[in-house]
Design an enzyme around this catalytic site. Structure first.
Site, short mmCIF file in Angstrom:
data_model
loop_
_atom_site.label_atom_id
_atom_site.label_comp_id
_atom_site.label_asym_id
_atom_site.label_seq_id
_atom_site.Cartn_x
_atom_site.Cartn_y
_atom_site.Cartn_z
NE ARG A 200 7.26 23.69 -50.15
CZ ARG A 200 7.65 22.66 -48.96
NH1 ARG A 200 7.10 21.19 -49.84
NH2 ARG A 200 8.17 21.88 -48.51
NE ARG B 247 13.32 31.20 -51.07
CZ ARG B 247 12.26 30.01 -49.99
NH1 ARG B 247 13.66 29.11 -49.44
NH2 ARG B 247 11.51 30.16 -50.29
CG HIS C 12 8.47 33.89 -49.02
ND1 HIS C 12 7.85 33.99 -50.62
CD2 HIS C 12 8.17 32.03 -49.01
CE1 HIS C 12 8.44 32.56 -50.91
NE2 HIS C 12 8.84 31.74 -50.10
C1 NCD Z 1 8.18 29.13 -46.38
C2 NCD Z 1 9.46 30.25 -46.57
O1 NCD Z 1 10.49 30.20 -47.01
O2 NCD Z 1 9.70 30.88 -45.51
N1 NCD Z 1 8.46 28.14 -47.29
C3 NCD Z 1 8.30 28.60 -48.38
O3 NCD Z 1 9.04 29.24 -49.31
N2 NCD Z 1 6.88 27.61 -49.16
C4 NCD Z 1 7.67 28.83 -44.95
C5 NCD Z 1 9.14 28.38 -44.19
O4 NCD Z 1 10.23 28.04 -44.59
O5 NCD Z 1 8.78 28.12 -43.24
#
Ligand code: NCD
Length: 339
Positions: free
Chosen positions: A67, A117, A150
């Protein structure tokens, strides 16, 4: 013409939600709503593509992502920003021994913004610090750093809460539950920091005792006088909630498979819980989900996670607009009214 919010100055990188202010959150929510209204017509979508057509972005995602990657990628393309990507570190010069700092510096030579990331906590913060020392710094957006932060997920969560409570006085005064692996979930940690921007929010943490919210966040909340309670019984607290933010077990951080020993049935949301949830409350989840929300919940109007996911793209467009200083150009474009 929609009201143009007061411009928030002073945002260069997006690293840590602890430093964000209410004015910035309100401005980003307005930008996201405006973009979404402009994008509704073909002419609007075309003019959005003009806004960033001289800009380039680097997507540096060395930790799995569906996502966040796709929504940033599409957010860039909505603005006409050209993108480059590295998703697999084995294809970058880091395998030849290049340092992280040199890799980031190299990306910054070619692009106007770096979205990254990483599995390691604090990586985006180090990249931002490095940028602050060089001649042609570019903004760094933290798209998830280890299990600490995040920030853009927290922003899209705020946008979702804000839109959901539009007719009910906004986020101020709401009771927000957070359930699941609160210890290692970076989304809930980042969201907790943003609660300082709202008045009289009450937080309810529902987690297995071994995966409870960490002390640094609890300390922050106490210092900010944000009230919270901890519970390991969803049933007891559910009727009071205006929003329940469900998260999955972050088992990728297990040292010895410790999350496998937990009885997760108590931290699951299904038909029975829907019956207890207030009629105007919402259920959120950052996704991906495991078994903590039963698929039959998806068709209930209070299930907000698929809309939350889509809000992510609009909020990320708003963040890009803000960092690239395109706000005024956006407000010159005509939106479809009555969005
Ligand atoms: C989250 C993450 O990567 O921290 N996912 C995301 O970015 N929508 C949540 C998760 O992985 O549980």
């Amino acid at each position: 013409m929609a009201d143009i919010p007061v411009k928030y100055e002073g945002l260069f990188h997006v690293i840590n939600t602890a430093v964000f202010e209410r004015r910035l959150l309100d401005e980003l929510c307005s930008l996201a709503t405006r973009v979404r209204a402009v994008a509704k017509t073909r002419a609007g979508a075309r003019s959005l593509q003009e806004l960033g057509s001289n800009k380039r972005a680097m997507l540096y995602f060395t930790q799995p992502s569906t996502r966040t990657f796709l929504s940033f990628n599409n957010a860039c393309h909505l603005l006409g920003i050209r993108t480059s990507e590295i998703r697999d570190p084995s294809t970058s010069s880091e395998v030849k021994g290049e340092s992280f700092e040199d890799a980031i510096r190299t990306f910054s030579s070619y692009v106007d913004i770096i979205i990254m990331r990483s599995r390691e906590s604090g990586r985006a913060a180090s990249a931002a610090q490095l940028m602050d020392t060089i001649k042609r710094p570019v903004p760094i957006i933290n798209a998830g750093s280890g299990s600490d932060q995040h920030p853009t997920q927290a922003l899209l969560d705020i946008y979702t809460l804000d839109r959901s409570f539009l007719e009910r006085g906004g986020i101020d005064g709401k009771v927000i539950g957070m359930m699941g692996d609160l210890k290692r979930g970076r989304t809930v940690r980042s969201l907790c920091y943003l609660m300082k921007c709202y008045t009289s929010v009450h937080l309810v943490f529902i987690a297995p005792p071994d995966f409870a919210m960490q002390d640094d966040i609890k300390k922050f909340l106490k210092k900010q006088r944000i009230s919270f309670i901890e519970s390991d019984e969803l049933e007891e607290v559910l009727p009071e909630l205006d929003a329940l933010y469900v998260t999955r077990m972050q088992s990728e951080w297990d040292q010895r498979g410790e999350s496998k020993d937990i009885d997760l049935s108590k931290y699951t949301f299904g038909k029975e819980q829907l019956d207890t949830l207030k009629p105007d409350a919402i259920v959120m989840h950052p996704l991906p989900r495991g078994s903590e929300i039963e698929p039959l919940v998806d068709s209930d109007p209070r299930a907000m996670y698929w809309r939350q996911e889509r809000n992510g793209m609009w909020m990320r467009v708003a963040v890009l607009i803000k960092l690239l200083g395109l706000e005024e150009s956006l407000y010159k474009l005509s939106p479809v009214v009555n969005d």
